[in-house]
Motif scaffolding. Structure first.
Motif, PDB file in Angstrom:
ATOM      1  N   UNK A 251       0.736  -1.131   0.032  1.00 38.85           N
ATOM      2  CA  UNK A 251      -0.014  -0.108   0.055  1.00 38.85           C
ATOM      3  C   UNK A 251       0.693   1.144  -0.224  1.00 38.85           C
ATOM      4  N   UNK A 252       2.085   1.028  -0.045  1.00 40.70           N
ATOM      5  CA  UNK A 252       3.076   2.309   0.114  1.00 40.70           C
ATOM      6  C   UNK A 252       3.148   2.945  -1.236  1.00 40.70           C
ATOM      7  N   UNK A 253       3.034   2.075  -2.281  1.00 43.85           N
ATOM      8  CA  UNK A 253       3.080   2.455  -3.661  1.00 43.85           C
ATOM      9  C   UNK A 253       1.839   2.436  -4.399  1.00 43.85           C
ATOM     10  N   UNK A 468       5.315   4.666  -7.804  1.00 46.58           N
ATOM     11  CA  UNK A 468       5.689   6.035  -7.015  1.00 46.58           C
ATOM     12  C   UNK A 468       5.023   5.896  -5.728  1.00 46.58           C
ATOM     13  N   UNK A 469       5.541   6.724  -4.886  1.00 45.94           N
ATOM     14  CA  UNK A 469       5.001   6.660  -3.619  1.00 45.94           C
ATOM     15  C   UNK A 469       3.540   7.298  -3.713  1.00 45.94           C
ATOM     16  N   UNK A 470       2.719   6.375  -2.807  1.00 46.22           N
ATOM     17  CA  UNK A 470       1.158   6.569  -3.087  1.00 46.22           C
ATOM     18  C   UNK A 470       0.679   7.897  -2.496  1.00 46.22           C
ATOM     19  N   UNK A 489       2.660  17.716 -10.614  1.00 47.94           N
ATOM     20  CA  UNK A 489       2.852  16.689  -9.580  1.00 47.94           C
ATOM     21  C   UNK A 489       2.866  17.366  -8.282  1.00 47.94           C
ATOM     22  N   UNK A 490       2.186  16.613  -7.371  1.00 48.86           N
ATOM     23  CA  UNK A 490       2.242  17.303  -5.690  1.00 48.86           C
ATOM     24  C   UNK A 490       1.992  15.989  -5.010  1.00 48.86           C
ATOM     25  N   UNK A 491       2.727  16.441  -3.713  1.00 49.10           N
ATOM     26  CA  UNK A 491       2.493  15.409  -2.641  1.00 49.10           C
ATOM     27  C   UNK A 491       1.025  15.828  -1.882  1.00 49.10           C
ATOM     28  N   UNK A 492       0.229  14.700  -1.640  1.00 45.61           N
ATOM     29  CA  UNK A 492      -0.901  14.716  -1.046  1.00 45.61           C
ATOM     30  C   UNK A 492      -0.961  15.180   0.499  1.00 45.61           C
ATOM     31  N   UNK A 493       0.065  14.640   1.084  1.00 45.95           N
ATOM     32  CA  UNK A 493       0.166  15.071   2.322  1.00 45.95           C
ATOM     33  C   UNK A 493       1.686  15.175   2.892  1.00 45.95           C
TER      34      UNK A 493
END
Length: 493
Positions: A251-253, A468-470, A489-493
């Protein structure tokens, strides 16, 4: 590759808190297989150049979107004359290059004239062949006149080879690229990585990422280890091998198996004996077992092809049965060519896993019909010099990732050394045809000609195995063009 699955479980024990950032982050480390020879997309054929700078550092009049659609870029809109010969581009205003110089119509004229000049080093010079004149109407307007209608013109202007550069910085773009994109070039650590950072004076929507590092990792096992340790956040095309099912279950990816424009081929030097004999090339085609090659070279995810054309294209026809896998037929054809006892040749393999692993399988298959191959691993720069430029090879394996590039078979000095006036005539007609149905028919005719001529061993359409990172979003699932567009592209948290 059998070690990858074992590594997956072991590496999880060493996953550090560094890969689980607290709160949203603004940096990205992207793993890529190949290091580019330089960073100027207007002066080189290597896909690795566009994979870093396209849409990130450099922009064109138009751009290709994630679904292969033509979108506005430095031209915010355009008009096309009724006869299809004149394109009037209205440029965005207030745009600057990363060195602070202003972008205007003169830069467009310079770039297009430079690309189509007699002494141009542009690897896709044919994209500009229909242009007769480029006229600056005013600083924000450019008129391009074609010698004949070209249905693909707006699409052509979205290629990496058609990005707009400035005369002030064009001579040094190979080492220090200066574009108009949302990221500016920071650093190139040779053999290691290229780093770009957010351009604060960008004309359009600001990107979320502050920095992005493209890290070169040609080794498949090292790629998986870097992903699992958190050293690399994303691989647009991970060489995962037998570790992929376990990564998919983690689940990490996020794992996205998408499509590319990459026709993966066993390229044949048609100008060199005995490969100048059609029967020899037909024998090679019959010796190839695509399903076995796909299983070993791309974890079973590739789509078989029988010609140089993407299955995702509406003009695609399935020609995989033109020369079905038939070793006995291959032996008979070699005998007819006067080579009943077989022959020896070389197989030069660049670094990607699809080439190195696929090459071992191809060599085994050809050995079964009497063709003994000496496998010669080469680095990417060597491949570009020896194979692509100097045509010093017998056989090689490579994926052609340029979109809709069947026209390369009509080039006089291309590294296949293929020459067929009938094929050239189809390409000439296609160049001047705008009607979609007629273009579709011409593309299908072209596919049949090179399939029947067994110009190359057509293997499979390269899959895009994105991992990629989930917590990341905005990376492309498919690759309609050779690019890693980081603008969304962005990080969600």
């Amino acid at each position: 590759m059998k070690t990858l699955a074992t590594m997956l479980g072991a590496a999880a024990l060493f996953l550090t808190s560094g890969s689980a950032a607290i709160g949203a982050r603004s940096d990205l480390v992207l793993g890529v297989v190949l290091e580019p020879p330089h960073l100027d997309p207007t002066a080189g054929a290597a896909a690795a150049i566009d994979e870093i700078v396209y849409a990130n550092v450099f922009e064109g009049l138009t751009r290709i979107g994630p679904n292969g659609e033509v979108q506005p870029a430095l031209a915010e809109r355009w008009e096309v004359s009724q006869d299809g010969l004149t394109y009037t581009f209205h440029l965005r205003e207030g745009v600057t290059f990363h060195d602070g110089t202003a972008f205007d119509a003169q830069d467009v004229k310079f770039s297009l004239d430079r690309a189509r000049a007699e002494d141009s080093t542009n690897a896709q010079k044919g994209l500009f062949s229909a242009i007769e004149t480029v006229e600056v109407v005013d600083p924000a307007t450019v008129k391009v006149t074609l010698g004949h209608p070209q249905g693909s013109f707006l699409y052509n202007m979205g290629w990496g080879d058609a990005v707009i550069v400035a005369p002030e910085s064009a001579p040094t773009n190979k080492e220090k690229p200066v574009g108009t994109g949302p990221f500016r070039f920071d650093n190139w650590a040779r053999g290691s990585s290229v780093t770009i950072s957010r351009y604060e004076n960008y004309w359009g929507e600001p990107v979320t990422l502050e920095t992005a590092e493209f890290r070169f990792i040609p080794d498949a096992a090292a790629s998986v280890a870097a992903l699992l340790s958190g050293d690399v956040h994303a691989f647009p095309n991970l060489q995962a091998g037998d570790a992929l099912p376990q990564i998919e279950a983690d689940p990490r990816f996020t794992v996205m198996i998408g499509a590319t424009e990459g026709e993966t081929i066993l390229a044949i030097n048609n100008g060199k004996a005995p490969f100048d004999n059609l029967k020899v090339r037909q024998a090679i085609a019959h010796a190839l077992d695509r399903e076995e090659i796909i299983l070993g070279a791309s974890a079973g995810n590739g789509v078989p092809i029988g010609s140089h054309f993407s299955p995702a294209n509406e003009a695609y026809i399935d020609l995989t049965d033109t020369y079905a896998h038939d070793p006995e037929k291959a032996k008979a054809l070699l005998a007819e060519a006067g080579l009943a006892n077989g022959f020896s040749a070389t197989l030069k393999l660049p670094p990607p896993a699809y080439a190195r692993q696929g090459g071992e399988i191809v060599a085994s298959q050809l050995r079964q019909v009497g063709i003994e191959l000496e496998i010669i691993p080469v680095e990417w720069a060597q491949w570009l010099e020896q194979v692509f430029t100097n045509k010093d090879y017998d056989l090689t394996i490579v994926s052609h990732t340029e979109p809709n590039d069947i026209n390369i078979y009509a080039r006089d000095d291309y590294y296949f050394n293929y020459d067929n006036p009938a094929f050239d005539a189809v390409m000439d007609e296609l160049e001047t045809t705008s009607d979609p149905e007629k273009r579709k028919t011409l593309y299908q005719t072209a596919q049949r000609i090179i399939a029947e001529d067994a110009v190359n061993g057509f293997l499979f359409q390269l899959p895009k195995t994105g991992v990629w990172d989930a917590r990341l979003e905005g990376l492309w699932e498919n690759a309609p063009i050779q690019a890693n567009d980081l603008t969304k592209v962005r990080w969600t948290e």
